[in-house]
Write a protein that holds these residues in place. Structure first.
Motif, PDB file in Angstrom:
ATOM      1  N   HIS A  23       0.831  -1.201   0.000  1.00 17.04           N
ATOM      2  CA  HIS A  23       0.000   0.000   0.000  1.00 17.04           C
ATOM      3  C   HIS A  23       0.871   1.259   0.000  1.00 17.04           C
ATOM      4  CE1 HIS A  23      -3.476  -2.473   0.744  1.00 17.04           C
ATOM      5  NE2 HIS A  23      -2.841  -3.035   1.759  1.00 17.04           N
ATOM      6  N   LEU A  24       2.162   1.108   0.257  1.00 16.15           N
ATOM      7  CA  LEU A  24       3.071   2.242   0.326  1.00 16.15           C
ATOM      8  C   LEU A  24       3.468   2.695  -1.075  1.00 16.15           C
ATOM      9  CD1 LEU A  24       5.463   0.995   3.153  1.00 16.15           C
ATOM     10  CD2 LEU A  24       3.344   2.286   3.378  1.00 16.15           C
ATOM     11  N   VAL A  30       9.937   1.955  -0.939  1.00 20.58           N
ATOM     12  CA  VAL A  30      10.368   0.758  -1.668  1.00 20.58           C
ATOM     13  C   VAL A  30      11.793   0.389  -1.266  1.00 20.58           C
ATOM     14  CG1 VAL A  30      10.834  -0.229  -3.952  1.00 20.58           C
ATOM     15  CG2 VAL A  30       8.782   1.156  -3.583  1.00 20.58           C
ATOM     16  N   SER A  31      12.650   1.375  -1.120  1.00 13.54           N
ATOM     17  CA  SER A  31      14.035   1.129  -0.707  1.00 13.54           C
ATOM     18  C   SER A  31      14.082   0.462   0.666  1.00 13.54           C
ATOM     19  CB  SER A  31      14.804   2.450  -0.690  1.00 13.54           C
ATOM     20  OG  SER A  31      16.128   2.251  -0.311  1.00 13.54           O
ATOM     21  N   ASN A  32      13.285   0.958   1.608  1.00 13.61           N
ATOM     22  CA  ASN A  32      13.236   0.360   2.943  1.00 13.61           C
ATOM     23  C   ASN A  32      12.698  -1.065   2.886  1.00 13.61           C
ATOM     24  OD1 ASN A  32      14.255   2.668   4.138  1.00 13.61           O
ATOM     25  ND2 ASN A  32      12.241   3.479   4.635  1.00 13.61           N
ATOM     26  N   ILE A  38      15.475  -8.365   1.722  1.00 12.48           N
ATOM     27  CA  ILE A  38      16.791  -9.001   1.604  1.00 12.48           C
ATOM     28  C   ILE A  38      17.157  -9.714   2.901  1.00 12.48           C
ATOM     29  CG2 ILE A  38      19.275  -8.531   1.398  1.00 12.48           C
ATOM     30  CD1 ILE A  38      18.437  -6.282  -0.623  1.00 12.48           C
ATOM     31  N   VAL A  39      16.950  -9.044   4.027  1.00  7.58           N
ATOM     32  CA  VAL A  39      17.246  -9.657   5.329  1.00  7.58           C
ATOM     33  C   VAL A  39      16.366 -10.892   5.543  1.00  7.58           C
ATOM     34  CG1 VAL A  39      17.129  -9.312   7.832  1.00  7.58           C
ATOM     35  CG2 VAL A  39      18.115  -7.535   6.377  1.00  7.58           C
ATOM     36  N   VAL A  54       4.786  -7.570   3.532  1.00  6.93           N
ATOM     37  CA  VAL A  54       4.955  -6.396   2.665  1.00  6.93           C
ATOM     38  C   VAL A  54       3.586  -5.842   2.266  1.00  6.93           C
ATOM     39  CG1 VAL A  54       5.757  -5.649   0.376  1.00  6.93           C
ATOM     40  CG2 VAL A  54       7.255  -7.027   1.836  1.00  6.93           C
ATOM     41  N   ASN A  55       2.661  -6.720   1.938  1.00 10.48           N
ATOM     42  CA  ASN A  55       1.324  -6.295   1.531  1.00 10.48           C
ATOM     43  C   ASN A  55       0.521  -5.722   2.700  1.00 10.48           C
ATOM     44  OD1 ASN A  55      -0.786  -6.153  -0.551  1.00 10.48           O
ATOM     45  ND2 ASN A  55      -1.841  -7.602   0.792  1.00 10.48           N
TER      46      ASN A  55
END
Length: 193
Positions: A23-24, A30-32, A38-39, A54-55
């Motif tokens: 939703h962002l 997106v970078s955050n 990745i982690v 993420v969603n």
């Protein structure tokens, strides 16, 4: 970007591709999210759990917060504050909205020291490349923003100068159509002239 958020694909070093939706909006978000993904992948968190997280992440109020009105207008609320990097990012999001007219309502940026006029003029240049209608609120940065807009070869941008957010809202009430997107960039109180 769309009125519903952001979709993006992560490609791993081994070539695996994973699609995500959130939703962002905005490059900073997106970078955050990429760092967190990745982690999570390195920690071998199942991809479906990562996608769900993420969603499910919620927007932060007044920071590129997207809303839709019952009348079909999309609002991008980036009113918390404004700085050169953040305002350009918000305009990048506005530029991607193609369902209707793209409108910005802004008093410009403050507390920029001796670069105040220069950076607001640059902001005006970005506005000219991202918006169809610009509503400049108040007097403090008006000349700089409008001079930045005029320095571009954009002739189709419809620019309105108003004295208050109340006037901006009245103008919007008479011109908004379904499909339009409004970006509120900074919300200085009307007492800040």
């Amino acid at each position: 970007y769309s009125a519903h958020g952001t979709s993006f694909t992560v490609v791993t070093p081994t070539g695996e591709k994973f699609g995500f939706s959130t939703h962002l909006v905005g490059e900073c978000n997106v970078s955050n999210l990429l760092a967190a993904i990745i982690v999570a992948l390195r920690l071998e968190v199942p991809i479906e759990k990562i996608r769900y997280a993420v969603n499910d992440i919620q927007q932060v109020e007044h920071r590129l917060n997207m809303k839709r009105t019952p009348g079909g207008v999309t609002i991008i609320d980036d009113a918390f504050n404004s700085n050169p990097t953040g305002s350009k990012m918000a305009l990048d999001v506005l530029k991607m909205m193609t369902g209707g007219r793209r409108i910005i309502v802004t008093p410009g940026m403050i507390e920029l020291g001796e670069r105040q006029e220069e950076l607001n003029a640059k902001f005006g240049e970005y506005i000219a490349g991202a918006a169809d209608i610009a509503i400049i609120v108040g007097h403090y940065n008006r000349e700089a923003i409008i001079s930045g807009i005029k320095s571009t070869d954009t002739t189709s941008l419809d620019v309105h100068a108003v004295n208050s957010f109340s006037e901006a809202q009245q103008l919007l009430a008479t011109t908004l159509k379904p499909g339009d997107t409004i970006l509120y960039e900074n919300d200085l109180p009307d007492t800040f002239k």
